[in-house]
Design a protein around this motif. Sequence first.
Motif, mmCIF file in Angstrom:
data_model
loop_
_atom_site.group_PDB
_atom_site.id
_atom_site.type_symbol
_atom_site.label_atom_id
_atom_site.label_comp_id
_atom_site.label_asym_id
_atom_site.label_seq_id
_atom_site.Cartn_x
_atom_site.Cartn_y
_atom_site.Cartn_z
ATOM 1 N N GLU A 189 25.369 -24.513 74.072
ATOM 2 C CA GLU A 189 24.182 -25.247 73.642
ATOM 3 C C GLU A 189 23.320 -24.353 72.748
ATOM 4 O OE1 GLU A 189 20.393 -26.448 76.115
ATOM 5 O OE2 GLU A 189 22.104 -27.702 76.645
ATOM 6 N N ARG A 190 22.792 -24.907 71.660
ATOM 7 C CA ARG A 190 21.926 -24.147 70.772
ATOM 8 C C ARG A 190 20.567 -23.930 71.425
ATOM 9 N NH1 ARG A 190 22.091 -25.608 64.558
ATOM 10 N NH2 ARG A 190 23.838 -24.238 64.135
ATOM 11 N N PRO A 191 19.983 -22.762 71.233
ATOM 12 C CA PRO A 191 18.640 -22.537 71.759
ATOM 13 C C PRO A 191 17.643 -23.476 71.080
ATOM 14 C CG PRO A 191 19.676 -20.475 71.073
ATOM 15 C CD PRO A 191 20.562 -21.579 70.631
ATOM 16 N N PRO A 192 16.524 -23.778 71.730
ATOM 17 C CA PRO A 192 15.588 -24.771 71.201
ATOM 18 C C PRO A 192 14.917 -24.358 69.887
ATOM 19 C CG PRO A 192 14.729 -23.728 73.183
ATOM 20 C CD PRO A 192 16.121 -23.248 73.021
ATOM 21 N N HIS A 193 14.924 -23.084 69.504
ATOM 22 C CA HIS A 193 14.235 -22.681 68.286
ATOM 23 C C HIS A 193 15.083 -22.904 67.038
ATOM 24 C CE1 HIS A 193 16.424 -19.084 69.637
ATOM 25 N NE2 HIS A 193 16.517 -18.764 68.365
ATOM 26 N N TYR A 194 16.287 -23.444 67.125
ATOM 27 C CA TYR A 194 17.107 -23.741 65.941
ATOM 28 C C TYR A 194 16.781 -25.097 65.396
ATOM 29 C CZ TYR A 194 20.198 -19.696 66.135
ATOM 30 O OH TYR A 194 20.706 -18.436 66.091
#
Length: 64
Positions: A59-64
């Motif tokens: 899962e991509r971190p939320p800041h991307y």
Amino acid sequence: MQHLEEQIAHLTKTVDEMSAVVARQQTEIDRLTHRVQMLMEREAGREQEAGGGVVIGDERPPHY
């Protein structure tokens, strides 16, 4: 005959010693199992308090 009696005595002593070791190990295993269970419960409580978010590895971190 005496040689066999000596061997039996030695084997009996060895079995008794091993039995004591196994009993101590079982006590230690029981204690450690209890501690792991307590830690699992504590961690489950922390996760529940934190919102229970599950992080997925890809899962991509939320800041991307």
